[in-house]
Design a protein around this motif. Structure first.
Motif, PDB file in Angstrom:
ATOM      1  N   GLY A 177      45.124  31.296  13.242  1.00 47.04           N
ATOM      2  CA  GLY A 177      45.332  28.682  12.893  1.00 47.04           C
ATOM      3  C   GLY A 177      44.759  28.301  12.822  1.00 47.04           C
ATOM      4  N   LEU A 178      43.169  28.089  12.251  1.00 41.79           N
ATOM      5  CA  LEU A 178      42.033  27.020  12.019  1.00 41.79           C
ATOM      6  C   LEU A 178      43.105  27.079  10.872  1.00 41.79           C
ATOM      7  N   HIS A 201      34.163  22.746   9.783  1.00 45.76           N
ATOM      8  CA  HIS A 201      34.971  21.799  11.027  1.00 45.76           C
ATOM      9  C   HIS A 201      36.085  22.512  10.775  1.00 45.76           C
ATOM     10  N   VAL A 202      36.672  22.698  11.713  1.00 42.85           N
ATOM     11  CA  VAL A 202      38.392  23.426  11.765  1.00 42.85           C
ATOM     12  C   VAL A 202      39.666  22.116  12.471  1.00 42.85           C
ATOM     13  N   LYS A 203      40.704  22.280  12.208  1.00 42.56           N
ATOM     14  CA  LYS A 203      41.702  21.628  13.160  1.00 42.56           C
ATOM     15  C   LYS A 203      42.688  22.950  13.365  1.00 42.56           C
ATOM     16  N   ARG A 204      43.368  22.963  14.434  1.00 45.03           N
ATOM     17  CA  ARG A 204      44.261  23.763  14.999  1.00 45.03           C
ATOM     18  C   ARG A 204      45.663  23.262  14.229  1.00 45.03           C
ATOM     19  N   MET A 205      46.380  25.006  14.272  1.00 39.22           N
ATOM     20  CA  MET A 205      47.376  24.952  13.089  1.00 39.22           C
ATOM     21  C   MET A 205      48.205  24.679  14.018  1.00 39.22           C
ATOM     22  N   GLU A 206      50.379  24.921  13.595  1.00 42.07           N
ATOM     23  CA  GLU A 206      50.747  25.106  14.990  1.00 42.07           C
ATOM     24  C   GLU A 206      50.614  26.332  15.637  1.00 42.07           C
ATOM     25  N   GLN A 207      50.434  27.613  15.138  1.00 45.29           N
ATOM     26  CA  GLN A 207      50.047  29.226  15.698  1.00 45.29           C
ATOM     27  C   GLN A 207      48.812  28.580  15.709  1.00 45.29           C
TER      28      GLN A 207
END
Length: 109
Positions: free
Chosen positions: A52-53, A10-16
């Protein structure tokens, strides 16, 4: 024949991030070679970070497959996505070159 571990995240996006801005998270399986699931998971975590994940959670189960079973595996697991996934030759080439391969992303906003 190379031993592959399938590690779901389960991943969330980071800034880049490779994830589009309108999405906030996703579920994805990483396919990585390794001597054991720990090594494959570490390689997957590194690839996620590079893209970026942010891994929120390593999901279960982590399972093992042979690289030569890729076509059969995606036909069973991802039948509706086979056209967008690597071919058997592309998959084995990526794995041989130490890459981590993503399965389809199940994303959400």
């Amino acid at each position: 024949m190379t031993k592959i571990f399938v590690v779901p995240f389960h991943v969330k996006r980071m800034e880049q991030s490779i994830m589009p801005l309108e999405l906030s998270g996703a579920y994805v399986s990483c396919y990585a070679a390794g001597n054991d699931y720990v090594e494959a998971t570490q390689k997957s975590l590194k690839k996620l970070s590079e893209d970026g994940l942010h891994p929120e959670e390593i999901l279960q189960p982590i399972f093992e497959m042979d690289s030569e079973d890729w076509t059969k595996h995606i036909g069973e697991m991802w039948a509706g996505h086979t056209a967008s996934l690597l071919t058997q030759i592309e998959f084995e080439d990526a794995i041989t070159n130490g890459k981590v391969v993503y399965g389809p992303f199940g994303s959400y906003t």
